[in-house]
Write a protein that holds these residues in place. Structure first.
Motif, PDB file in Angstrom:
ATOM      1  N   UNK A  85       0.820  -1.204   0.000  1.00  0.00           N
ATOM      2  CA  UNK A  85       0.000   0.000   0.000  1.00  0.00           C
ATOM      3  C   UNK A  85       0.861   1.264   0.000  1.00  0.00           C
ATOM      4  N   UNK A 134     -14.212  -8.910  -0.331  1.00  0.00           N
ATOM      5  CA  UNK A 134     -14.465  -8.307  -1.636  1.00  0.00           C
ATOM      6  C   UNK A 134     -13.173  -8.367  -2.443  1.00  0.00           C
ATOM      7  N   UNK A 187     -12.817  -5.343  -8.089  1.00  0.00           N
ATOM      8  CA  UNK A 187     -13.311  -3.977  -8.269  1.00  0.00           C
ATOM      9  C   UNK A 187     -14.284  -3.975  -9.432  1.00  0.00           C
ATOM     10  N   UNK A 236     -17.300  -6.077   5.796  1.00  0.00           N
ATOM     11  CA  UNK A 236     -16.880  -6.146   4.394  1.00  0.00           C
ATOM     12  C   UNK A 236     -15.401  -5.812   4.357  1.00  0.00           C
ATOM     13  N   UNK A 237     -14.588  -6.720   3.851  1.00  0.00           N
ATOM     14  CA  UNK A 237     -13.157  -6.432   3.823  1.00  0.00           C
ATOM     15  C   UNK A 237     -12.618  -6.579   2.403  1.00  0.00           C
ATOM     16  N   UNK A 238     -11.965  -5.530   1.939  1.00  0.00           N
ATOM     17  CA  UNK A 238     -11.377  -5.560   0.611  1.00  0.00           C
ATOM     18  C   UNK A 238     -10.088  -6.364   0.613  1.00  0.00           C
ATOM     19  N   UNK A 239      -9.804  -7.000  -0.514  1.00  0.00           N
ATOM     20  CA  UNK A 239      -8.661  -7.899  -0.589  1.00  0.00           C
ATOM     21  C   UNK A 239      -8.024  -7.790  -1.965  1.00  0.00           C
ATOM     22  N   UNK A 240      -6.712  -7.597  -1.979  1.00  0.00           N
ATOM     23  CA  UNK A 240      -6.055  -7.340  -3.257  1.00  0.00           C
ATOM     24  C   UNK A 240      -4.907  -8.330  -3.454  1.00  0.00           C
ATOM     25  N   UNK A 263     -17.480   0.863  -4.067  1.00  0.00           N
ATOM     26  CA  UNK A 263     -16.610   0.112  -3.167  1.00  0.00           C
ATOM     27  C   UNK A 263     -15.245  -0.233  -3.770  1.00  0.00           C
ATOM     28  N   UNK A 264     -14.925   0.285  -4.969  1.00  0.00           N
ATOM     29  CA  UNK A 264     -13.648  -0.067  -5.600  1.00  0.00           C
ATOM     30  C   UNK A 264     -12.475   0.245  -4.674  1.00  0.00           C
ATOM     31  N   UNK A 279     -12.405   0.274  -1.500  1.00  0.00           N
ATOM     32  CA  UNK A 279     -12.367  -0.691  -0.394  1.00  0.00           C
ATOM     33  C   UNK A 279     -11.457  -1.860  -0.768  1.00  0.00           C
ATOM     34  N   UNK A 280     -11.547  -2.283  -2.014  1.00  0.00           N
ATOM     35  CA  UNK A 280     -10.720  -3.403  -2.488  1.00  0.00           C
ATOM     36  C   UNK A 280      -9.270  -2.963  -2.634  1.00  0.00           C
ATOM     37  N   UNK A 281      -9.053  -1.878  -3.362  1.00  0.00           N
ATOM     38  CA  UNK A 281      -7.686  -1.436  -3.660  1.00  0.00           C
ATOM     39  C   UNK A 281      -6.919  -1.156  -2.369  1.00  0.00           C
ATOM     40  N   UNK A 282      -7.573  -0.502  -1.425  1.00  0.00           N
ATOM     41  CA  UNK A 282      -6.899  -0.143  -0.167  1.00  0.00           C
ATOM     42  C   UNK A 282      -7.150  -1.155   0.943  1.00  0.00           C
ATOM     43  N   UNK A 283      -7.819  -2.247   0.622  1.00  0.00           N
ATOM     44  CA  UNK A 283      -8.076  -3.326   1.578  1.00  0.00           C
ATOM     45  C   UNK A 283      -8.656  -2.809   2.889  1.00  0.00           C
ATOM     46  N   UNK A 284      -9.651  -1.933   2.749  1.00  0.00           N
ATOM     47  CA  UNK A 284     -10.348  -1.359   3.904  1.00  0.00           C
ATOM     48  C   UNK A 284     -11.303  -2.409   4.477  1.00  0.00           C
ATOM     49  N   UNK A 285     -11.474  -2.383   5.789  1.00  0.00           N
ATOM     50  CA  UNK A 285     -12.525  -3.163   6.435  1.00  0.00           C
ATOM     51  C   UNK A 285     -13.671  -2.232   6.787  1.00  0.00           C
ATOM     52  N   UNK A 286     -14.860  -2.563   6.291  1.00  0.00           N
ATOM     53  CA  UNK A 286     -16.063  -1.798   6.637  1.00  0.00           C
ATOM     54  C   UNK A 286     -16.919  -2.693   7.519  1.00  0.00           C
TER      55      UNK A 286
END
Lengths: 318, 318
Positions: free
Chosen positions: A94, A240, A243, A262-266, B252-253, B255-262
């Motif tokens: 990141x 997630x 994108x 909801x957790x984003x994953x790359x 939510x794009x 959220x994925x790119x930055x691997x945020x947890x919501x």
């Protein structure tokens, strides 16, 4: 050199200038590359990327430090500064100043040559074919799912989407022994999941009871996220993975009411991915729909966009 | 009895039928009640609720089992079955068959009398005034934030929204000693946060550096969520406290790119909330904008919807 370039539109160029390696970088002669859904989204305008596409590839180091010369390699895609707060806190993927190979601010590997930081290289074991090695990057992304949810045997998990990424994530999750289902629309793709021992269900036959501990959304569409919301139990998780290029939004009211996470994953670990491919925990060869000679790259991109396609490869030696 | 009823529109009714307590329920004579943003959203169509509004109230038990008769009480809002998978797994607030007082399938406390399960009651200590007791439900919701993110002294945290819920969440977070900022639009409300020792910043003066560990979104708007996305660091968390009535979606794009947890957050512990009010860790009295006699409840709802309003109370004894 030859290159697949995204300018105002997508162009195959037979005489693109060779890349010039910067400090700490080396030149890799690309052997084979894979087309990812992200490539298709970039063409649709995602990230406003301009340059040579391609972030899934295997090649041989042609110039650089002696330790790497001649080695067959795959390459992590985040090129980082090692000085910013993210890098210094162990979250280099990141990095605030990062470029991303073939995605953000840096030319990619749909070309004869690509320049990449040596720090990003991983040697490919001899037991892996070029076709398998191309999958290291997306398999690594699939493994990242495991670091974002504690999958155990009793975990009731569903992967939404039986596409390129969904089938990789499903195989990675299957290794945890969790109670796993893959949901998709394409019978042939669902059959591939079943051949790997994963229960596969057509979306039209799915009954949503909001009782899954975790749903991994690999659908690449807002509709897939909404399906995930109907599958996941209260206090459950949605990982997630993909994108969506569009601006179409999703309604988060149910996230609050049902206290969903909801957790984003790359991107994930190349080392884990290489190990998984070597021990055949993840089988990628049945996922190769077609391999195109590189001069037909534009056509290959169009084929990759078809609903029935899985992985489309580009062979630079043909 | 008198009641504020949501039918096709909001109506004050002087002769609404008295509630009839079911098995395990008791009648509570309401002393005072508070108007919440959720009440305003219900009027806008959220949950398609029809019936008596009101889920923040204090009252005295008028009929029921001897143990509770005459006691001054507040009431948890989720009325649960104790038999479904959620109840049996310790997540009774997410009961599959639940009704929610004044929100979903059950009449609420904007009335002289309300029928509630005795299991939902909490006695109010004598040291708390009726005005303070009305805040137990929203303070409990604020406390739920602590169970959804591990706030510690080094945590860089922001609350987006200086409204009713935001100011409660800010006070709860302040107790953890974290590095806390509240962001809002209303100077008077921000001043209330500052009086409680919390740094307050007007949204127009905010610089977003994507460097906050956690952002608690109490804004009640998609714009607030988007601001939270710009404040939170990669791999950080957004705790989502408020539902938006509208269908307006969020992208939510990132959220994925930055691997945020919501993570969505709803109701919390009444016991923690009562304790916090008793020890004055949360000070609610300065948040009371106006107290209306109950027969002016429709007007009170309109005032609660004004930008400058904080908590509007209804006094059933006036």
């Amino acid at each position: 050199m030859r290159a697949l370039v995204l300018e105002k539109k997508l162009q195959y160029q037979a005489n693109h200038p060779d890349p010039k390696p910067g400090e700490g970088e080396c030149l890799v002669r690309v052997l084979m590359a894979g087309i990812c859904s992200t490539d298709l989204q970039l063409v649709q305008g995602y990230m406003q990327f301009r340059g040579v596409l391609g972030h899934e590839f295997v090649g041989v180091v042609e110039s650089g430090s002696a330790a790497w010369l001649g080695k067959r390699v795959v390459c992590e895609i985040n090129c980082v500064c090692r000085g910013c707060d993210m890098c210094l806190s162990g979250l280099a993927n990141h990095c605030r100043k990062r470029t991303v190979v073939g995605i953000d601010g840096r030319d990619g590997g749909f070309a004869d040559l690509v320049s990449v930081p040596e720090a990003n290289l991983h040697e490919v074991p001899d037991t892996l074919s070029d076709e398998q090695a191309v999958f290291v990057e997306p398999v690594a992304a699939a493994y990242q799912t495991l670091s974002q949810y504690p999958f155990v045997a009793k975990t009731k998990a569903t992967v939404v989407g039986s596409g390129r990424l969904g089938l990789l994530v499903a195989q990675v999750l299957a290794e945890t022994g969790c109670q796993l289902t893959v949901v998709g629309r394409n019978e042939a793709k669902l059959l591939l999941a079943e051949k790997r021992g994963v229960q596969a269900v057509h979306v039209d036959e799915l009954i949503c009871r909001a009782d899954h501990d975790v749903v991994v959304d690999c659908s690449g569409s807002p509709e897939g996220f909404e399906l995930a919301m109907r599958l996941v139990r209260p206090r459950g998780s949605i990982v997630l993975k993909s994108t969506f290029a569009g601006e179409q939004g999703v309604n988060l009211a149910a996230v609050v009411v049902n206290e969903i996470t909801v957790v984003g994953s790359r991107c994930g670990s190349f080392t884990e991915a290489i190990n998984a491919l070597v021990r055949e925990a993840v089988e990628v060869r049945p996922m190769i729909t077609q391999t195109f000679p590189f001069d037909r790259a534009v056509e290959a991109m169009a084929v990759a966009g078809r609903r029935e396609s899985l992985k489309i490869l580009l062979d630079m030696r043909r």
